[in-house]
Scaffold this active site. Structure first.
Site, PDB file in Angstrom:
ATOM      1  N   VAL A  58      45.337   5.365  59.724  1.00 48.62           N
ATOM      2  CA  VAL A  58      45.383   5.911  58.362  1.00 48.62           C
ATOM      3  C   VAL A  58      44.571   5.038  57.404  1.00 48.62           C
ATOM      4  O   VAL A  58      43.870   5.545  56.532  1.00 48.62           O
ATOM      5  CB  VAL A  58      46.842   6.086  57.874  1.00 48.62           C
ATOM      6  CG1 VAL A  58      46.879   6.585  56.442  1.00 48.62           C
ATOM      7  CG2 VAL A  58      47.591   7.053  58.780  1.00 48.62           C
ATOM      8  N   CYS A  59      44.615   3.724  57.591  1.00 47.75           N
ATOM      9  CA  CYS A  59      43.868   2.816  56.717  1.00 47.75           C
ATOM     10  C   CYS A  59      42.362   3.024  56.867  1.00 47.75           C
ATOM     11  O   CYS A  59      41.620   2.976  55.881  1.00 47.75           O
ATOM     12  CB  CYS A  59      44.224   1.361  57.012  1.00 47.75           C
ATOM     13  SG  CYS A  59      45.945   0.966  56.619  1.00 47.75           S
TER      14      CYS A  59
END
Length: 162
Positions: A58-59
């Protein structure tokens, strides 16, 4: 009980909110240079996003989404700043690997994260984005651990309204 909440996460009473002035801070960027936020306040809006960890799914999507919209942020004169506890070398590698054109700051002791009162979810550091006007006042705050890309659309919408 406090230790339990610290471990499992809670919304910090000290969390910076819309209308608050951001705290002064300085950290090392991905090139090992000291970045002092006071040097950019008064000059341009800021988009400060806290994220858990370099090179995680997600980052990485979030960072690449900021990258892909970078010209839009420049259109509004905004500086994008990503902050996590990863070290300078990790940030340099992450920025190079994904061609990230913006500043990544290393907060290894989570001191700035605590200054902003970014909450944890379980043991995972929170994902919170602050849009800050030229005077250093938060005009928008968005908190979502799972939807990294929405941090970008929320930030651009807030900048458009300024």
């Amino acid at each position: 009980m406090a230790a339990f909440l610290q471990f499992w996460g809670s919304s910090s009473q000290a969390q910076i909110k819309v209308g608050d002035k951001i705290p002064a801070f300085s950290l090392q960027d991905q090139n090992g240079k000291t970045f002092d936020v006071s040097t950019v306040l008064g000059k341009q809006p800021l988009v400060i996003y806290f994220y858990p960890k370099d090179e995680t799914s997600v980052c990485t999507k979030e960072a690449c989404s900021f990258r892909d919209s970078y010209q839009d942020f420049q259109h509004y004169g905004a500086m994008v700043i990503g902050i996590s506890s990863d070290n300078v070398a990790s940030h340099r590698s992450f920025a190079t690997h994904h061609n990230l054109p913006f500043t990544l700051l290393s907060d290894p002791k989570n001191e700035v994260r605590k200054l902003f009162g970014v909450p944890k979810t379980f043991v995972i550091p929170g994902r919170v984005t602050y849009v800050v006007d030229k005077k250093g006042i938060v005009v928008h705050e968005f908190n979502s651990l799972r939807d990294g890309e929405k941090h970008v659309t929320e930030s651009l919408e807030a900048l458009r309204k300024m």
